[in-house]
Design a protein around this motif. Structure first.
Motif, PDB file in Angstrom:
ATOM      1  N   ALA A  73     -26.013  26.722  -3.547  1.00 39.23           N
ATOM      2  CA  ALA A  73     -26.448  25.485  -4.196  1.00 39.23           C
ATOM      3  C   ALA A  73     -25.294  24.493  -4.316  1.00 39.23           C
ATOM      4  N   THR A  77     -24.482  20.725  -2.163  1.00 41.36           N
ATOM      5  CA  THR A  77     -24.313  19.469  -2.897  1.00 41.36           C
ATOM      6  C   THR A  77     -22.918  18.884  -2.717  1.00 41.36           C
ATOM      7  N   SER A 139     -29.149  23.178 -12.541  1.00 40.50           N
ATOM      8  CA  SER A 139     -30.316  22.812 -11.724  1.00 40.50           C
ATOM      9  C   SER A 139     -30.799  21.397 -12.026  1.00 40.50           C
ATOM     10  N   VAL A 142     -27.852  19.170 -10.016  1.00 41.59           N
ATOM     11  CA  VAL A 142     -27.298  19.542  -8.715  1.00 41.59           C
ATOM     12  C   VAL A 142     -27.752  18.583  -7.616  1.00 41.59           C
ATOM     13  N   GLN A 212     -32.118  22.764  -6.242  1.00 42.53           N
ATOM     14  CA  GLN A 212     -32.179  23.419  -7.533  1.00 42.53           C
ATOM     15  C   GLN A 212     -32.784  24.820  -7.464  1.00 42.53           C
ATOM     16  N   TRP A 213     -33.497  25.099  -6.375  1.00 44.96           N
ATOM     17  CA  TRP A 213     -34.199  26.385  -6.305  1.00 44.96           C
ATOM     18  C   TRP A 213     -33.271  27.597  -6.217  1.00 44.96           C
ATOM     19  N   LEU A 215     -30.574  27.889  -7.739  1.00 44.39           N
ATOM     20  CA  LEU A 215     -30.100  28.054  -9.110  1.00 44.39           C
ATOM     21  C   LEU A 215     -31.173  28.710  -9.977  1.00 44.39           C
ATOM     22  N   TYR A 216     -32.435  28.392  -9.712  1.00 47.70           N
ATOM     23  CA  TYR A 216     -33.505  29.102 -10.408  1.00 47.70           C
ATOM     24  C   TYR A 216     -33.448  30.596 -10.063  1.00 47.70           C
TER      25      TYR A 216
END
Length: 458
Positions: A73, A77, A139, A142, A212-213, A215-216
């Motif tokens: 992630a 970024t 998240s 990011v 963000q996924w 990070l989930y």
């Protein structure tokens, strides 16, 4: 009436519909339970299940998978989503806000954790939970790469390294019978590498949905790791007879042994490993920008980075596997040998610079770094008194982590010149090779089949 067969009811569990349902259920859960049972058998083999080492192996695999999710992630970024010039600025900002403060905090981590000898399981659980919360906070920002992302990344880094320090301190408490520390650390490290490799494509797939996924996914993994930390045996928190060790001392006849007062070979091995860890940080950051601007011949930037990354990962995994086979050999000689091999390859990469030599250096560095670290563990096990051995692992890990940060900083500020970069890499390894050879020359002379009756204290 006696000749009439009884009528079976579909409600007694033996009807065709019920049998078909059970078969479908087995078919659906077997792809999950089958590999899970196989993993459990592998991690708990040779007494690791009875001693608790198997649970630590599984916990470290969870840690590796979660860290990989966050890494993907952040990389997408900070590095991959912007042009090279802007990416260098973002990564430099990442170093300034995240890793520079970490070099100040890292020396404090070991002493602070020394004061929590009865809370090691809670410390590892807290490190997992902190990263779960921070991943959720990251998240939200990011996608934009806002400044808020960097302090949160610092928190993730500190929590990750805190876990690593405690994990190294815990391993000696969970050794199965007839298990060397080298073999135990080999298993733990290899599990982390395999989990990292398995999580990488999953993280990439989640990242294609949105930055963000991953990070989930990391949040979910670390929440699971929080509960897994408390499944470790209670003896992990037993600190009976332990004392704190120091990296150095100015008291020649100090009654509190430290890494510097134990033996010269341990200190030399630690400094040699620090140079290898600095080389790792340097290559990661320098090659990330170099190959993006100047890819390998005939390859795209993404493929070039993938080739070098896979080479380093395979080399590290092979070095970890070979380390268990070499567990009975002289660790000082192994450290000196791998440093000299790495130095030779780095010099060749500088003189005959090409994409092939860059990949070979990455693989060699990964292989030799794994062997050198496992050999350092063996030296600490042999020479450091048990009363301070756990603390010694915490302090050595802290120093190695600081060396990695410093190596990464050099890789960021260096101009993108391949020959210059490989020359700097050779210089970093040369410093460690000198210390490794010095440690080998001062190594204890024991018969191959004998072990010293007690740890040596200089």
């Amino acid at each position: 009436m006696s000749s009439v067969a009884p009528v079976r009811s579909s409600d007694d569990g033996s009807g065709p519909a019920r049998r078909a349902g059970r078969a479908v259920g087995r078919a659906l859960h077997r792809p999950i339970t089958g590999p899970a049972k196989g993993i459990r058998r592998a991690t708990h083999a040779h007494g690791a299940g009875e001693s608790g080492l198997g649970k630590l192996i599984e916990l470290h695999a969870i840690n590796g998978a979660g860290d990989m999710m966050i890494t993907v992630a952040l990389a997408s970024t900070v590095f991959l989503s912007v042009p090279t010039d802007e990416a260098r600025g973002r990564v430099a900002l990442y170093l300034a806000i995240t890793m520079a403060p970490f070099t100040v905090l890292a020396p404090v981590i070991g002493p602070l954790l020394d004061r929590l000898p009865h809370g090691r399981r809670a410390s590892m659980a807290a490190a997992m939970l902190a990263r779960a919360v921070l991943a959720l906070l990251m998240s939200a920002v990011v996608a934009t790469g806002g400044l808020q992302l960097y302090p949160e990344a610092l928190g993730v880094l500190v929590a990750s390294k805190s876990y690593g320090v405690v994990r190294s301190a815990v391993v000696p408490r969970l050794l199965p019978p007839k298990f060397s520390l080298v073999k135990a650390n080999s298993r733990v490290t290899l599990a982390g590498l395999l989990a990292t490799g398995a999580a990488a494509p999953v993280a990439a797939g989640l990242n294609s949905i949105g930055p963000q996924w991953p990070l989930y996914g990391a949040c979910v993994i670390f929440v699971g790791g929080t509960f897994a930390a408390f499944t470790l045996p209670h003896k992990v928190d037993d600190a009976k007879g332990e004392r704190r060790a120091r990296l150095s001392t100015h008291e020649a006849h100090s009654k509190r042994p430290g890494l510097r007062t134990v033996s010269r070979s341990v200190l030399c091995g630690l400094l040699a490993n620090a140079s290898m860890r600095a080389l790792s940080g340097f290559l990661i950051f320098f090659l990330a920008f170099l190959l993006r601007e100047h890819p390998l011949a005939g390859q795209s930037a993404a493929v070039s980075l993938g080739i070098v990354g896979v080479s380093a990962g395979v080399g590290n995994a092979c070095g970890t596997a070979v380390g268990a086979w070499l567990r009975a050999r002289a660790p000082e000689a192994i450290v000196a040998a791998v440093l000299c091999v790495t130095l030779g390859v780095a010099v060749l990469a500088a003189v005959l610079y090409s994409g092939v030599f860059v990949a070979v250096l990455a693989a060699t560095a990964g292989f030799c770094q794994a062997l050198a670290k496992l050999s350092l563990d063996a030296m600490i096990q042999r020479d450091v008194p048990e009363a301070v051995r756990t603390s010694a692992f915490a302090r050595s890990e802290t120093l190695l982590q600081v060396a990695w940060v410093l190596g990464g900083a050099i890789g960021i500020v260096l101009p993108l010149n391949g020959v210059l970069g490989m020359s700097v890499a050779a210089a970093i390894v040369a410093l460690g090779a000198v210390m490794a050879v010095r440690g080998a020359l001062s190594a204890p002379r024991h018969h191959p089949q004998q072990r010293p009756s007690r740890p040596r204290v200089a």
